[in-house]
Write a protein that holds these residues in place. Structure first.
Motif, mmCIF file in Angstrom:
data_model
loop_
_atom_site.group_PDB
_atom_site.id
_atom_site.type_symbol
_atom_site.label_atom_id
_atom_site.label_comp_id
_atom_site.label_asym_id
_atom_site.label_seq_id
_atom_site.Cartn_x
_atom_site.Cartn_y
_atom_site.Cartn_z
ATOM 1 N N GLU A 185 -13.279 -13.438 -17.506
ATOM 2 C CA GLU A 185 -14.458 -13.876 -16.757
ATOM 3 C C GLU A 185 -14.218 -13.853 -15.256
ATOM 4 O O GLU A 185 -15.087 -13.434 -14.497
ATOM 5 N N SER A 186 -13.079 -14.309 -14.809
ATOM 6 C CA SER A 186 -12.689 -14.271 -13.405
ATOM 7 C C SER A 186 -11.166 -14.284 -13.345
ATOM 8 O O SER A 186 -10.497 -14.510 -14.362
ATOM 9 N N SER A 187 -10.637 -14.039 -12.145
ATOM 10 C CA SER A 187 -9.192 -13.927 -11.977
ATOM 11 C C SER A 187 -8.660 -15.131 -11.218
ATOM 12 O O SER A 187 -9.413 -15.940 -10.672
ATOM 13 N N TYR A 188 -7.319 -15.228 -11.194
ATOM 14 C CA TYR A 188 -6.632 -16.304 -10.491
ATOM 15 C C TYR A 188 -5.783 -15.710 -9.382
ATOM 16 O O TYR A 188 -4.957 -14.819 -9.640
ATOM 17 N N ILE A 189 -5.984 -16.192 -8.157
ATOM 18 C CA ILE A 189 -5.086 -15.894 -7.046
ATOM 19 C C ILE A 189 -4.072 -17.028 -6.987
ATOM 20 O O ILE A 189 -4.439 -18.203 -6.887
ATOM 21 N N VAL A 190 -2.790 -16.699 -7.047
ATOM 22 C CA VAL A 190 -1.728 -17.690 -7.195
ATOM 23 C C VAL A 190 -0.923 -17.751 -5.908
ATOM 24 O O VAL A 190 -0.523 -16.712 -5.358
ATOM 25 N N ALA A 191 -0.702 -18.951 -5.412
ATOM 26 C CA ALA A 191 0.133 -19.208 -4.237
ATOM 27 C C ALA A 191 1.298 -20.088 -4.635
ATOM 28 O O ALA A 191 1.141 -21.033 -5.411
ATOM 29 N N GLU A 192 2.480 -19.767 -4.127
ATOM 30 C CA GLU A 192 3.701 -20.526 -4.406
ATOM 31 C C GLU A 192 4.090 -21.313 -3.167
ATOM 32 O O GLU A 192 4.093 -20.771 -2.053
ATOM 33 N N ALA A 193 4.437 -22.575 -3.339
ATOM 34 C CA ALA A 193 4.785 -23.445 -2.220
ATOM 35 C C ALA A 193 5.850 -24.429 -2.665
ATOM 36 O O ALA A 193 6.089 -24.627 -3.863
ATOM 37 N N ASP A 194 6.495 -25.031 -1.670
ATOM 38 C CA ASP A 194 7.473 -26.088 -1.946
ATOM 39 C C ASP A 194 6.756 -27.405 -2.219
ATOM 40 O O ASP A 194 5.643 -27.631 -1.733
ATOM 41 N N HIS A 195 7.406 -28.251 -2.990
ATOM 42 C CA HIS A 195 6.849 -29.576 -3.247
ATOM 43 C C HIS A 195 6.882 -30.405 -1.965
ATOM 44 O O HIS A 195 7.828 -30.314 -1.173
ATOM 45 N N GLN A 196 5.868 -31.211 -1.785
ATOM 46 C CA GLN A 196 5.800 -32.062 -0.607
ATOM 47 C C GLN A 196 6.741 -33.248 -0.763
ATOM 48 O O GLN A 196 6.955 -33.755 -1.868
ATOM 49 N N GLU A 197 7.308 -33.671 0.343
ATOM 50 C CA GLU A 197 8.217 -34.808 0.321
ATOM 51 C C GLU A 197 7.450 -36.089 0.036
ATOM 52 O O GLU A 197 6.344 -36.292 0.531
ATOM 53 N N GLY A 198 8.043 -36.955 -0.767
ATOM 54 C CA GLY A 198 7.398 -38.218 -1.112
ATOM 55 C C GLY A 198 6.354 -38.095 -2.191
ATOM 56 O O GLY A 198 5.661 -39.071 -2.497
ATOM 57 N N GLU A 223 0.828 -1.205 0.000
ATOM 58 C CA GLU A 223 0.000 0.000 0.000
ATOM 59 C C GLU A 223 0.865 1.258 0.000
ATOM 60 O O GLU A 223 0.533 2.242 -0.666
ATOM 61 N N GLN A 224 1.995 1.219 0.722
ATOM 62 C CA GLN A 224 2.912 2.355 0.680
ATOM 63 C C GLN A 224 3.538 2.521 -0.699
ATOM 64 O O GLN A 224 3.822 3.637 -1.135
ATOM 65 N N ALA A 225 3.736 1.384 -1.396
ATOM 66 C CA ALA A 225 4.320 1.435 -2.737
ATOM 67 C C ALA A 225 3.310 1.811 -3.812
ATOM 68 O O ALA A 225 3.687 2.038 -4.964
ATOM 69 N N GLY A 226 2.023 1.852 -3.446
ATOM 70 C CA GLY A 226 0.996 2.229 -4.415
ATOM 71 C C GLY A 226 0.432 1.075 -5.203
ATOM 72 O O GLY A 226 -0.232 1.293 -6.213
ATOM 73 N N VAL A 227 0.665 -0.155 -4.770
ATOM 74 C CA VAL A 227 0.118 -1.332 -5.443
ATOM 75 C C VAL A 227 -0.520 -2.225 -4.389
ATOM 76 O O VAL A 227 -0.379 -2.007 -3.186
ATOM 77 N N GLY A 228 -1.213 -3.235 -4.829
ATOM 78 C CA GLY A 228 -1.830 -4.178 -3.904
ATOM 79 C C GLY A 228 -3.265 -4.467 -4.289
ATOM 80 O O GLY A 228 -3.763 -4.036 -5.336
ATOM 81 N N LEU A 229 -3.944 -5.197 -3.411
ATOM 82 C CA LEU A 229 -5.314 -5.637 -3.665
ATOM 83 C C LEU A 229 -6.311 -5.063 -2.673
ATOM 84 O O LEU A 229 -7.486 -5.415 -2.736
ATOM 85 N N GLY A 230 -5.890 -4.213 -1.778
ATOM 86 C CA GLY A 230 -6.795 -3.673 -0.768
ATOM 87 C C GLY A 230 -6.711 -4.468 0.523
ATOM 88 O O GLY A 230 -6.385 -5.653 0.536
ATOM 89 N N ARG A 231 -7.008 -3.795 1.629
ATOM 90 C CA ARG A 231 -6.849 -4.431 2.929
ATOM 91 C C ARG A 231 -7.833 -5.577 3.121
ATOM 92 O O ARG A 231 -7.476 -6.633 3.647
ATOM 93 N N GLU A 232 -9.084 -5.387 2.725
ATOM 94 C CA GLU A 232 -10.081 -6.429 2.944
ATOM 95 C C GLU A 232 -9.761 -7.688 2.144
ATOM 96 O O GLU A 232 -9.803 -8.804 2.672
ATOM 97 N N GLU A 233 -9.417 -7.512 0.861
ATOM 98 C CA GLU A 233 -9.100 -8.686 0.043
ATOM 99 C C GLU A 233 -7.803 -9.350 0.497
ATOM 100 O O GLU A 233 -7.703 -10.582 0.493
ATOM 101 N N MET A 234 -6.826 -8.561 0.912
ATOM 102 C CA MET A 234 -5.582 -9.149 1.404
ATOM 103 C C MET A 234 -5.824 -9.965 2.667
ATOM 104 O O MET A 234 -5.206 -11.017 2.872
ATOM 105 N N GLN A 235 -6.750 -9.504 3.536
ATOM 106 C CA GLN A 235 -7.049 -10.270 4.740
ATOM 107 C C GLN A 235 -7.746 -11.582 4.396
ATOM 108 O O GLN A 235 -7.453 -12.630 4.986
ATOM 109 N N ARG A 236 -8.661 -11.553 3.433
ATOM 110 C CA ARG A 236 -9.326 -12.790 3.022
ATOM 111 C C ARG A 236 -8.337 -13.754 2.371
ATOM 112 O O ARG A 236 -8.403 -14.966 2.578
ATOM 113 N N ILE A 237 -7.402 -13.205 1.570
ATOM 114 C CA ILE A 237 -6.383 -14.057 0.950
ATOM 115 C C ILE A 237 -5.483 -14.666 2.016
ATOM 116 O O ILE A 237 -5.085 -15.838 1.929
#
Length: 513
Positions: free
Chosen positions: A164-177, A124-138
């Motif tokens: 039609e709709s957007s994608y919220i993307v999360a990055e994670a490590d692969h699970q072991e096994g 928000e200080q940098a002038g970008v983002g999704l808003g406080r409410e949406e960031m809290q839900r994410i």
């Protein structure tokens, strides 16, 4: 003798109309109206109001006229309300703020989970983002993802917009096994068997065309498949894991320009044809954006030491956090690109982060194939393609279309002691990074399309190939006319007669001798 009944076609029209009208004027047992009067009122209302889509609203007009009959009785009954999509989404959001009682009793598992509220503050200080409410839900939705999948590390990668709709993307490590997903080749094996059976029954000409070998994809945990990615359309909706990306998908994604629809199963209609649906195309674009825009302050990461030969020219793909990192002044990071480095491997032209020699035959070949390969001329050894090493400064990035690849600024010039350095990518609009003291983060919020420097021009399809080679041995001659056939016949007869005369003279000479 019985008298036959008259058919319907020979009935009197006036009698038939009178019987139908009498049927329609029967009074209903539930109301005082009849069908004839109701149709009359409906038609009168249509002619008076003259709605634009009369055919679509005639049922509603009939329903309103019936409901008006019960107005005098002051009925308190109401129609059943239909649940809207907004109400269903609100119910999903409500579940994000619900904490089951069993969770209070269980011990919390230690996971490297980002502080999305703090990240949202700096964005928000940098002038970008999704808003406080949406960031809290994410933030709460990412918490559900970590708990359901038992992830050890998870971060908000960004948001890709769609038609039609957007994608919220999360990055994670692969699970072991976790086992590698192998593509099924049952259909290919069936095609090979059918072709072999056909060749045995009725042999057909064999094609000499040999397709280019397919570049193998990188295994999970390395290169472009180093991380796993999960997407969802709205916070609270289920997360879907994207498949691994292949080099062919990355190569084709570089040649096309498509907006996302928001449906993972949607086909990607393009030229060249993309090998997969929108889920695979989304994964390819995420890999390209990550390789070009994931940056960090210089010195925050150190190149990891790998086991093996020290003289290996392959770029290292591992790094570790520098515990002695003291931070870089914000004023310096907002002015010099040398203070920022790439911490994600560069994707080569081959569609991989590490080059593989396709001239080396992989697998076992039969003796006949080996003999045929020996007869062929050996091609020149290809030169390996090596990209820039890991943790390369941004000052070495090249300009594209006379545009600098990055833009630097400070979040605030009035309170510089509390400001953050903001970095924006000009090649991938929507990619941002900030750094303040020892903290930094990357995020992407855009359409998933790279800057082209102007209007996009799609690739031109290649020229169609000839069905057969053109030549005198194959090309059919033009049929001669009757006059030409008669002249040809006469000339052949003359040649035959002259040949017979020559043979007779030769025989006489031999007899004289």
């Amino acid at each position: 003798m019985e008298r036959p009944e008259r058919s319907r076609a020979h009935r009197d029209p006036s009698v038939e109309a009178a019987s139908l009208k009498a049927f329609m004027m029967k009074t209903s047992t539930d109301s005082t109206m009849n069908l004839y009067d109701h149709f009359t009122q409906v038609l009168l209302k249509v002619m008076d109001e003259r709605p634009h889509n009369a055919l679509d609203v005639i049922e509603d007009i009939s329903h309103d006229l019936k409901q008006a009959l019960f107005g005098d009785h002051k009925s308190t009954l109401r129609d059943t309300s239909q649940v809207t999509a907004a109400e269903l989404l609100a119910e999903q959001h409500r579940l994000l703020f619900h904490r089951p009682e069993e969770a209070d009793q269980e011990e919390e598992v230690e996971t490297t989970f980002p502080n999305v509220s703090e990240i949202g503050f700096y964005l928000e200080q940098a002038g970008v983002g999704l808003g406080r409410e949406e960031m809290q839900r994410i933030f709460l939705s990412l918490k559900q993802l970590v708990e359901s999948q038992a992830l050890q590390r998870c971060r908000l990668w960004g948001k890709i917009l769609g038609t039609e709709s957007s994608y919220i993307v999360a990055e994670a490590d692969h699970q072991e096994g976790e086992e590698e997903e192998e593509e099924s080749t049952d259909e290919e094996e069936k095609e090979i068997e059918m072709s072999q059976n056909d060749s045995e029954a009725d042999p057909i000409p064999q094609s000499t065309y040999k397709p280019q070998p397919m570049v193998p994809k990188e295994v999970k945990g390395t290169g472009a498949n180093k991380f796993a990615y999960y997407v969802c359309r709205e916070p609270g909706l289920p997360w879907v894991k994207l498949p691994s990306v292949t080099p062919t998908q990355i190569i084709v994604a570089r040649q096309i320009c498509k907006f996302f629809t928001g449906r993972l199963d949607a086909p990607v209609v393009s030229f060249p044809p993309f090998p997969g649906n929108e889920a695979s195309y989304l994964r390819a674009q995420i890999a390209r954006i990550s390789a070009g825009t994931q940056v960090s302050p210089q010195g925050f990461f150190l190149a990891g030491e790998e086991e093996g030969d020290e003289e290996d020219e392959a770029p290292r793909d591992s790094y570790e956090v520098n515990l002695d990192f003291e931070g870089i002044p914000v004023s310096e990071m907002a002015q010099s690109l040398s203070t920022w480095v790439h911490h994600v491997q560069h994707i080569l032209q081959q569609g991989r982060c590490t080059w593989v020699n396709m001239a080396v035959k992989q697998g076992e070949n039969s003796n006949e194939e080996l003999e045929a390969e020996e007869d062929e001329e050996e091609p020149d050894e290809p030169q390996p393609d090596i990209g820039p090493p890991l943790l390369t400064p941004l000052s070495q990035d090249a300009e594209i279309f006379n545009t600098p690849p990055w833009s630097l600024r400070m979040s605030s010039n009035l309170t510089s002691q509390h400001a953050a350095a903001v970095l924006r990518s000009n090649l991938w609009p929507g990619a941002y990074a900030y750094a303040c003291e020892k903290k930094f983060e990357n995020i992407y919020i855009g359409w998933g399309v790279k800057y082209n420097g102007g209007g996009y021009s799609p690739s031109v399809p290649p020229l169609p190939q000839n069905e057969y080679p053109s030549g005198p041995e194959i090309t059919e001659d033009v049929d001669p006319s009757p006059e030409e056939e008669q002249d040809l016949k006469e000339s052949l007869e003359e040649q035959q007669a002259s040949q017979e005369d020559m043979d007779d003279t030769d025989e006489h000479e031999e007899e004289d001798d």
